[in-house]
Design an enzyme around this catalytic site. Structure first.
Site, PDB file in Angstrom:
ATOM      1  N   HIS A   6       8.171  15.712   9.936  1.00 54.63           N
ATOM      2  CA  HIS A   6       7.239  14.720   9.372  1.00 54.63           C
ATOM      3  C   HIS A   6       5.787  15.094   9.654  1.00 54.63           C
ATOM      4  O   HIS A   6       4.970  15.148   8.757  1.00 54.63           O
ATOM      5  CB  HIS A   6       7.514  13.317   9.933  1.00 54.63           C
ATOM      6  CG  HIS A   6       8.529  12.568   9.137  1.00 54.63           C
ATOM      7  ND1 HIS A   6       8.321  12.192   7.838  1.00 54.63           N
ATOM      8  CD2 HIS A   6       9.762  12.123   9.457  1.00 54.63           C
ATOM      9  CE1 HIS A   6       9.385  11.543   7.386  1.00 54.63           C
ATOM     10  NE2 HIS A   6      10.280  11.502   8.347  1.00 54.63           N
ATOM     11  N   TYR A  56       0.844  -1.183   0.000  1.00 56.73           N
ATOM     12  CA  TYR A  56       0.000   0.000   0.000  1.00 56.73           C
ATOM     13  C   TYR A  56       0.884   1.239   0.000  1.00 56.73           C
ATOM     14  O   TYR A  56       1.756   1.385   0.840  1.00 56.73           O
ATOM     15  CB  TYR A  56      -0.914   0.022   1.239  1.00 56.73           C
ATOM     16  CG  TYR A  56      -1.974   1.087   1.109  1.00 56.73           C
ATOM     17  CD1 TYR A  56      -3.246   0.768   0.651  1.00 56.73           C
ATOM     18  CD2 TYR A  56      -1.691   2.414   1.393  1.00 56.73           C
ATOM     19  CE1 TYR A  56      -4.217   1.747   0.483  1.00 56.73           C
ATOM     20  CE2 TYR A  56      -2.649   3.405   1.213  1.00 56.73           C
ATOM     21  CZ  TYR A  56      -3.908   3.061   0.767  1.00 56.73           C
ATOM     22  OH  TYR A  56      -4.853   4.031   0.580  1.00 56.73           O
ATOM     23  N   GLN A  64     -11.017   0.014   0.482  1.00 59.70           N
ATOM     24  CA  GLN A  64     -11.400  -0.808  -0.675  1.00 59.70           C
ATOM     25  C   GLN A  64     -10.174  -1.483  -1.310  1.00 59.70           C
ATOM     26  O   GLN A  64     -10.265  -2.624  -1.777  1.00 59.70           O
ATOM     27  CB  GLN A  64     -12.180   0.019  -1.710  1.00 59.70           C
ATOM     28  CG  GLN A  64     -11.467   1.233  -2.295  1.00 59.70           C
ATOM     29  CD  GLN A  64     -11.624   2.478  -1.435  1.00 59.70           C
ATOM     30  OE1 GLN A  64     -11.956   2.413  -0.247  1.00 59.70           O
ATOM     31  NE2 GLN A  64     -11.361   3.636  -2.037  1.00 59.70           N
ATOM     32  N   GLN A  75      13.179  14.854  12.037  1.00 63.17           N
ATOM     33  CA  GLN A  75      12.064  14.012  12.490  1.00 63.17           C
ATOM     34  C   GLN A  75      10.823  14.863  12.692  1.00 63.17           C
ATOM     35  O   GLN A  75       9.719  14.483  12.287  1.00 63.17           O
ATOM     36  CB  GLN A  75      12.452  13.309  13.800  1.00 63.17           C
ATOM     37  CG  GLN A  75      11.627  12.111  14.121  1.00 63.17           C
ATOM     38  CD  GLN A  75      11.625  11.133  12.983  1.00 63.17           C
ATOM     39  OE1 GLN A  75      10.583  10.877  12.414  1.00 63.17           O
ATOM     40  NE2 GLN A  75      12.772  10.593  12.599  1.00 63.17           N
ATOM     41  N   HIS A 104      -4.043 -39.599  19.917  1.00 66.09           N
ATOM     42  CA  HIS A 104      -2.642 -39.217  19.750  1.00 66.09           C
ATOM     43  C   HIS A 104      -1.751 -40.376  20.212  1.00 66.09           C
ATOM     44  O   HIS A 104      -0.785 -40.752  19.535  1.00 66.09           O
ATOM     45  CB  HIS A 104      -2.308 -37.982  20.592  1.00 66.09           C
ATOM     46  CG  HIS A 104      -2.779 -36.678  20.015  1.00 66.09           C
ATOM     47  ND1 HIS A 104      -4.102 -36.348  19.915  1.00 66.09           N
ATOM     48  CD2 HIS A 104      -2.100 -35.609  19.522  1.00 66.09           C
ATOM     49  CE1 HIS A 104      -4.206 -35.130  19.371  1.00 66.09           C
ATOM     50  NE2 HIS A 104      -3.003 -34.670  19.126  1.00 66.09           N
ATOM     51  N   SER A 131       6.450   8.986  13.884  1.00 60.02           N
ATOM     52  CA  SER A 131       7.877   8.719  13.802  1.00 60.02           C
ATOM     53  C   SER A 131       8.616   9.372  14.975  1.00 60.02           C
ATOM     54  O   SER A 131       8.173  10.385  15.511  1.00 60.02           O
ATOM     55  CB  SER A 131       8.387   9.273  12.468  1.00 60.02           C
ATOM     56  OG  SER A 131       9.630   8.728  12.154  1.00 60.02           O
ATOM     57  N   ASN A 141      -3.723   5.838   5.777  1.00 59.45           N
ATOM     58  CA  ASN A 141      -4.451   6.689   6.721  1.00 59.45           C
ATOM     59  C   ASN A 141      -5.248   5.820   7.708  1.00 59.45           C
ATOM     60  O   ASN A 141      -5.101   4.594   7.750  1.00 59.45           O
ATOM     61  CB  ASN A 141      -5.355   7.675   5.960  1.00 59.45           C
ATOM     62  CG  ASN A 141      -6.458   6.961   5.176  1.00 59.45           C
ATOM     63  OD1 ASN A 141      -6.777   5.798   5.427  1.00 59.45           O
ATOM     64  ND2 ASN A 141      -7.030   7.665   4.220  1.00 59.45           N
ATOM     65  N   GLU A 171      -2.499 -36.220  28.894  1.00 55.55           N
ATOM     66  CA  GLU A 171      -3.363 -35.107  28.490  1.00 55.55           C
ATOM     67  C   GLU A 171      -4.756 -35.578  28.089  1.00 55.55           C
ATOM     68  O   GLU A 171      -5.576 -34.775  27.647  1.00 55.55           O
ATOM     69  CB  GLU A 171      -2.699 -34.339  27.328  1.00 55.55           C
ATOM     70  CG  GLU A 171      -1.451 -33.579  27.757  1.00 55.55           C
ATOM     71  CD  GLU A 171      -0.860 -32.721  26.643  1.00 55.55           C
ATOM     72  OE1 GLU A 171      -1.322 -32.825  25.491  1.00 55.55           O
ATOM     73  OE2 GLU A 171       0.068 -31.940  26.940  1.00 55.55           O
ATOM     74  N   ASP A 201      17.142   7.047   6.139  1.00 59.03           N
ATOM     75  CA  ASP A 201      15.804   7.158   5.561  1.00 59.03           C
ATOM     76  C   ASP A 201      15.817   6.886   4.061  1.00 59.03           C
ATOM     77  O   ASP A 201      14.823   6.430   3.498  1.00 59.03           O
ATOM     78  CB  ASP A 201      15.237   8.569   5.794  1.00 59.03           C
ATOM     79  CG  ASP A 201      14.858   8.802   7.244  1.00 59.03           C
ATOM     80  OD1 ASP A 201      14.687   7.814   7.970  1.00 59.03           O
ATOM     81  OD2 ASP A 201      14.727   9.974   7.639  1.00 59.03           O
ATOM     82  N   GLU A 222      12.320   4.398  17.741  1.00 55.64           N
ATOM     83  CA  GLU A 222      12.367   3.961  16.347  1.00 55.64           C
ATOM     84  C   GLU A 222      13.766   4.229  15.758  1.00 55.64           C
ATOM     85  O   GLU A 222      14.384   3.337  15.202  1.00 55.64           O
ATOM     86  CB  GLU A 222      11.297   4.716  15.558  1.00 55.64           C
ATOM     87  CG  GLU A 222      11.201   4.328  14.091  1.00 55.64           C
ATOM     88  CD  GLU A 222      10.312   5.267  13.296  1.00 55.64           C
ATOM     89  OE1 GLU A 222       9.950   6.352  13.820  1.00 55.64           O
ATOM     90  OE2 GLU A 222       9.994   4.925  12.134  1.00 55.64           O
ATOM     91  N   HIS A 223      14.214   5.495  15.881  1.00 60.96           N
ATOM     92  CA  HIS A 223      15.554   5.868  15.420  1.00 60.96           C
ATOM     93  C   HIS A 223      16.369   6.312  16.618  1.00 60.96           C
ATOM     94  O   HIS A 223      15.933   7.198  17.358  1.00 60.96           O
ATOM     95  CB  HIS A 223      15.496   7.055  14.444  1.00 60.96           C
ATOM     96  CG  HIS A 223      14.597   6.845  13.258  1.00 60.96           C
ATOM     97  ND1 HIS A 223      13.302   7.333  13.214  1.00 60.96           N
ATOM     98  CD2 HIS A 223      14.806   6.225  12.079  1.00 60.96           C
ATOM     99  CE1 HIS A 223      12.763   7.012  12.037  1.00 60.96           C
ATOM    100  NE2 HIS A 223      13.644   6.340  11.332  1.00 60.96           N
TER     101      HIS A 223
END
Lengths: 437, 437
Positions: A270, A138, A199, A267, A428, A245, A222, A423, A369, A335-336
């Site tokens: 963003h 995506y 969709q 950063q 089994h 981020s 989104n 068990e 990046d 993250e970074h």
């Protein structure tokens, strides 16, 4: 006007509580969005192409007459690539080459060959590693359409050996992003459809007459896309749902303050929810970074976003020493993580939790990046405690191999039967016992 | 009374459609259960121990006065182990040893050491692999309390290097399962709390004064547990939400039909939704397996469950040949795939999607469930298309390492800046450009 960036000191009473409140982020789940996404998914599952076409025409203001008309052919991707200015094309190609090289190394090193071993009685055990058959990527339309993300999502899939990579990207009002199409061409994306939203997620998860069902969907989107991905998880695999981020910089005070200020900006620009935090044992240095922030801000085209982000979610933190900085960094699990210091390796060795570590003062996050090679899709919101950068391993899966010899079945059969009876699973036990001589 | 097990032939018109309907399984999501789980989670998050104590006393009919009173100490685990009959203890120990040996091999082979490499200009790239700090293991109480699952969940975590493994297991009416406690002792579980349900998931995900917050929660549970795990995903890691168990047997007709019938039983006895399917090119052999099913059923203590499972969800499928069997097996992507055939490797090579492959006629699935060594926590409901057996890798995560040299920053900086300007992220570009000489 200066930025009122928050300043903390690790020796202050209540420091941990204050830091926690800075870090706190709740991904507000909107029930209305979730219900809308669920409705669209159900409709796509039931009506396939017809539903995809209707939603796409409505939401993206198009007037396509068939989903097949929403496919972009390889020739158009190639044309987008050929149409780029030479410098940009070269940069995109260099980035792609480096990302591919890193992920090929990763494939080689991360156990992609599987393993087999034979026990004394002839029993063979092991693990087979195979790529996913087909993956959907995506790619958001509009302002967050990043060609670098196309490279970072598609290349590891192709390196893993995925046969077919299908990209979806919405084109509101029919506007296509040429750099995104060019990146798809370079990354080796197999098919591209100009659809988006829940969709598109539904079409990839369930398949339609025109759009093939995939095995996993990756890439950011989104709130509707995120809600739809959560809902199709299980029918297909998904990557992590990314939060805002973050960058955490540990600096020993030896790096040019302008560099660190700009790294924090990179950063913060963003979006307003992005988070930039500096940990440093040197109060004077922190003051110099703050001065540089105020000095450099006005020249930034995205200064309003940077100002909001730094004011609302940023922090400059005075720590006792570099050891404490590492300990706090482990609690933040950023993250970074930049370790901008002399001999950064000594501090990196103390880090247990981080998405990516940028070591030494020349390793700005921006290089990672785009073109250093490692993936820029990284775990956010403290999830680096338990998850990893997107990688070749996300496009592979493993199957256990168990080939028990006749001799092995004699010893293992008795053990299995004993435990199975314990068990209360008698079939089994009998299944194991039938193989006993 | 014979079992009316479904018989299909791959040459029949509409075969693929019929097979799809046999495989179809929708994990009915119950909104009431989901809301109840959400309410309990919110309460545990807000009130911690007090909420955990109230729910545990209410749902499990206990009268504990503090959560600390719900902890089972190492001495009690040890006592449960010492109290086992010798044969059962030995079997449990053998199973644990073999599971540990396999996962140690897996750790060695799956890239756990990470990697580092240096480029010509001195730039270092790589990947660091670290264990999770703390993991929670959910073990169901009541009928589905399987000591083998304790081994299969806890041992890979300990092999990965997880510092603290915390097990939760509900004890309705205060009844403890000694075999489960013994398994915890053998597996090296660090702490055990007798709590369960959504309240246990909440306690592990958010932490309370008594129960430490974990980084990941694994292990099966009822619908409330599954709903709670889905909801805390992101705050902590979770494993897959498991569907009903499945076995797919490909047989060339050379195995004793009684063995195959019992292998199908061994899956069917789990529960009414479990699925057992046989693919075979030999119609006569299929008839002999069917006769054996009817011959052996009455002796099975769990015959009612087996009958319902085989009738509702089982199938005996006549295929054209072994190649077609492999192709169908890839479409089914079964949790357990037995290839009961001469020279099984030739067919295994054609399999792309399966949780675990059991090769050759001596490799009954039951051996893998207990003691062969590979994990018995496997992807169900076709998720083997994109996911893997539980393994050491589920208790590790990776961090990228990027250490750019001064020379590297010159070349990479120009590439990154070019692309950053293309994406409209000027602070990214400037951050790279500041490092240029």
């Amino acid at each position: 006007m200066g930025i009122a960036i928050r300043k903390l000191d690790s020796t202050d009473a209540g420091f941990r509580q204050k830091l926690s409140s800075v870090l706190a982020f709740e991904a507000g789940e909107d029930e209305a969005i979730d219900r809308a996404a669920a409705g669209i998914l159900a409709d796509v599952k039931a009506r396939g192409d017809a539903a995809v076409l209707e939603y796409t025409n409505r939401f993206d203001r198009l007037s396509a007459t068939a989903v097949s008309a929403l496919e972009i052919g390889q020739d158009e991707l190639k044309k987008a690539l050929d149409g780029l200015p030479a410098a940009r094309r070269a940069a995109l190609q260099t980035a792609a080459d480096r990302v591919r090289a890193y992920h090929e190394r990763q494939k080689k090193e991360c156990g992609s060959d599987g393993f087999l071993y034979t026990e004394a009685d002839g029993t063979v055990l092991g693990q087979k590693v195979t790529p996913l058959d087909r993956v959907g990527i995506y790619v958001p339309g509009g302002k967050a359409a990043y060609p670098s993300s196309v490279l970072m999502n598609a290349i590891p899939a192709k390196v893993a050996g995925v046969q077919e990579v299908i990209m979806v990207v919405p084109t509101p009002d029919g506007v296509k992003n040429e750099l995104v199409l060019a990146a798809a061409a370079i990354a080796g994306v197999d098919r591209v459809f100009t659809i988006g939203g829940a969709q598109a997620v539904g079409a990839l998860a369930y398949g339609t007459d025109t759009i093939p069902q995939v095995d996993k969907i990756v890439g950011p989107g989104n709130a509707y896309v995120a809600a739809a991905k959560r809902r199709v998880f299980g029918t297909v695999g998904i990557d992590m749902i990314a939060g805002p981020s973050e960058i955490l910089v540990i600096c020993d005070g030896s790096t040019d303050p302008d560099w660190i200020a700009m790294d924090l900006f990179s950063q913060a620009e963003h979006d307003e929810l992005a988070q930039s935090i500096l940990l440093c044992p040197d109060a004077d240095y922190i003051a110099r970074v703050e001065a540089s922030i105020n000095k450099q801000l006005d020249a930034m085209p995205r200064k309003d976003v940077i100002r909001t982000s730094l004011t609302d979610r940023g922090a400059l933190v005075k720590v006792r020493d570099m050891d404490e900085a590492c300990e706090i960094a482990n609690a933040i699990a950023a993250e970074h993580l930049e370790i901008s210091a002399e001999q950064p390796q000594q501090w990196a060795d103390k880090i247990r939790h981080a998405g990516a570590m940028f070591l030494g003062r020349f390793s700005s996050e921006a290089l990672g990046d785009y073109c250093a090679g490692p993936n820029h899709v990284l775990p956010t919101s403290r999830t680096a405690r338990f998850s990893s950068p997107l990688g070749v391993y996300d496009f592979q899966k493993r199957s256990s191999i168990i080939q028990v010899s006749e001799a092995g079945a004699q010893t293992l059969g008795k053990v299995a039967a004993e435990l199975a009876y314990g068990e209360g699973l008698q079939a089994h036990a009998r299944s194991a016992e039938l193989r006993l001589k």
